[in-house]
Write a protein that holds these residues in place. Structure first.
Motif, mmCIF file in Angstrom:
data_model
loop_
_atom_site.group_PDB
_atom_site.id
_atom_site.type_symbol
_atom_site.label_atom_id
_atom_site.label_comp_id
_atom_site.label_asym_id
_atom_site.label_seq_id
_atom_site.Cartn_x
_atom_site.Cartn_y
_atom_site.Cartn_z
ATOM 1 N N ARG A 306 -27.266 58.831 -21.298
ATOM 2 C CA ARG A 306 -28.282 57.565 -21.548
ATOM 3 C C ARG A 306 -28.201 56.683 -20.778
ATOM 4 O O ARG A 306 -28.851 55.511 -20.822
ATOM 5 N N LEU A 307 -27.001 56.489 -19.989
ATOM 6 C CA LEU A 307 -26.835 55.323 -19.129
ATOM 7 C C LEU A 307 -27.770 55.575 -17.589
ATOM 8 O O LEU A 307 -27.835 54.601 -16.861
ATOM 9 N N ARG A 310 -30.113 53.030 -15.802
ATOM 10 C CA ARG A 310 -29.984 51.694 -16.517
ATOM 11 C C ARG A 310 -29.533 50.525 -15.437
ATOM 12 O O ARG A 310 -29.127 50.824 -14.171
ATOM 13 N N ARG A 311 -29.682 49.127 -15.768
ATOM 14 C CA ARG A 311 -29.543 48.314 -14.905
ATOM 15 C C ARG A 311 -27.976 48.018 -14.827
ATOM 16 O O ARG A 311 -27.265 48.537 -15.555
ATOM 17 N N SER A 312 -27.548 47.523 -13.659
ATOM 18 C CA SER A 312 -26.031 47.284 -13.583
ATOM 19 C C SER A 312 -25.197 46.399 -14.622
ATOM 20 O O SER A 312 -23.839 46.672 -14.914
ATOM 21 N N ASN A 313 -26.082 45.457 -15.322
ATOM 22 C CA ASN A 313 -25.498 44.727 -16.206
ATOM 23 C C ASN A 313 -25.769 45.074 -17.706
ATOM 24 O O ASN A 313 -25.897 44.139 -18.570
ATOM 25 N N SER A 314 -26.223 46.313 -17.683
ATOM 26 C CA SER A 314 -26.233 46.850 -19.188
ATOM 27 C C SER A 314 -25.081 46.806 -20.015
ATOM 28 O O SER A 314 -23.938 46.989 -19.582
ATOM 29 N N SER A 315 -25.268 46.369 -21.548
ATOM 30 C CA SER A 315 -24.334 46.621 -22.482
ATOM 31 C C SER A 315 -23.937 47.726 -22.938
ATOM 32 O O SER A 315 -22.940 47.618 -23.866
ATOM 33 N N LEU A 316 -24.612 48.669 -22.422
ATOM 34 C CA LEU A 316 -24.422 49.908 -23.144
ATOM 35 C C LEU A 316 -22.860 50.813 -22.658
ATOM 36 O O LEU A 316 -22.265 51.281 -23.606
ATOM 37 N N LEU A 348 -28.814 48.244 -29.477
ATOM 38 C CA LEU A 348 -27.866 49.334 -28.591
ATOM 39 C C LEU A 348 -27.409 50.725 -29.259
ATOM 40 O O LEU A 348 -27.585 51.567 -28.600
ATOM 41 N N GLU A 351 -30.417 53.240 -29.020
ATOM 42 C CA GLU A 351 -30.524 53.721 -27.570
ATOM 43 C C GLU A 351 -29.576 54.606 -27.236
ATOM 44 O O GLU A 351 -29.905 55.604 -26.420
#
Length: 369
Positions: A306-307, A310-316, A348, A351
């Protein structure tokens, strides 16, 4: 009476010894090279702490223990939950210390709480509101000197332990809070019993690691050195396996396997039955650990999918880390770990597609199975 090892039936125990040795070796090797080893170690602390209470006949829910450790209790902590948290803290302390620290006199003194015992000897002076005399006379003895002397004694005792020394043996004094010995039995000499158990360690060192660990656990159950900290025996056995080099990747979760062994076998009068049960518990715990690694690997792979994009600064990724290191997480725990709001933590969770573990509408928790 010293624990007798002269009549140990090793040929009878040989099949259980071989199986336990093999399972523990496989588990240790996999954890050493596994990508979720850190999460496996931390989750093991929680499962073993709850298992220690289970073996003692008490029930502690994992979610309550996780929330209590995070200081996010949903209700007033029970006595059993407080003990389980003490087991959890002791496991973490044993893991961060040297492998043989918990088996030494200094380590046992710290784990028993002897280092802070001098603090209990301090008699608090009554406050002015509690005193019957209107004022203190000038010719009365200054009590500050006595208090500072007691504080100096506490600091000296702590420095002695931190420098590798052994604290002085406890003196036989009457507890002002228990003058009738209703809580502590005066005839139950814990120091002498603990020394008898430590003498068994030298004999266990001559045996294979898993058999030596089983002998130490059986000796702990027979001798009962600490009546108010009986759960410490399983943790010291895990530390013994680590000191022998059998399990170096994590602190072994013996109580997880003991849960699967019937009580009548663990407490049987026949020593062969007890030792066989303890060896089987080690094999069952190792097998449970291997299955846990497989589940964590699959869960991490599914969440990492699921990553993608995703943007590089995602909190996932941070959410994945805390989910893999706890048996269950709440929205507040995720929010505090990641640094977002509770609503953002719920987003989160959605997601990542985490599974809700409690089935409740409020005070919910998520995790991986």
């Amino acid at each position: 009476m010293r624990y007798d090892l002269t009549t140990l039936p090793i040929p009878t125990l040989l099949p259980a010894i071989i199986k336990a040795e093999d399972m523990l070796a496989r588990l240790d090797e996999r954890v050493l090279r596994h990508g979720v080893a850190d999460g496996f170690r931390e989750r093991g602390h929680f499962f073993d702490a709850a298992g220690a209470l289970w073996v003692s006949g008490e029930l502690v829910h994992i979610e309550d223990l996780v929330l209590h450790d995070a200081r996010m209790d949903t209700r007033t902590p029970t006595h059993e939950l407080t003990i389980a948290h003490a087991v959890l803290r002791t496991r973490r302390r044993l893991w961060t210390a040297d492998p043989s620290w918990g088996l030494e006199a200094m380590g046992l003194a710290v784990l028993r709480g002897d280092v802070g015992e001098a603090e209990d000897a301090i008699v608090l002076r009554p406050t002015p509101a509690e005193t019957l005399e209107p004022a203190v006379q000038e010719d009365e003895e200054d009590d500050f000197g006595v208090d500072f002397a007691e504080i100096d004694a506490i600091l000296a005792r702590s420095d002695k332990v931190l420098n590798g020394g052994v604290p002085e043996a406890r003196q036989a004094t009457v507890d002002v809070h228990d003058p009738l010995a209703l809580v502590r039995d005066e005839d139950w000499d814990e120091d002498e019993r603990l020394e008898r158990w430590r003498a068994t360690i030298r004999d266990a060192d001559q045996l294979p690691p898993v058999l030596g660990a089983a002998v130490l656990f059986d000796a702990w159950e027979r001798i009962e050195p600490l009546r108010r900290q009986h759960w410490l025996g399983g943790l010291l056995v895990s530390a013994y396996l680590r000191s022998r080099g059998k399990i170096t990747s994590h602190l072994f979760c013996l109580n997880v396997g003991l849960k699967a062994v019937r009580h009548d076998r663990r407490r049987a009068s026949d020593r062969i039955t007890r030792l066989t049960a303890f060896l089987e518990a080690m094999a069952l715990s190792a097998d449970s650990g291997l299955k846990e690694l497989d589940r964590l690997s699959l869960a991490k792979l599914q969440m990492q999918l699921r990553l993608k994009d995703r943007r590089s600064n995602s909190s996932l990724p941070e959410v994945i880390d805390i989910v893999l290191s706890r048996p269950i997480v709440s929205a507040k725990m995720i929010a505090r770990h990641v640094g977002v709001t509770s609503r953002g933590a719920l987003n989160l969770v959605a997601e990542l597609g985490l599974r809700e573990m409690t089935g409740r509408g409020r005070y919910r928790g998520w995790g991986v199975l």
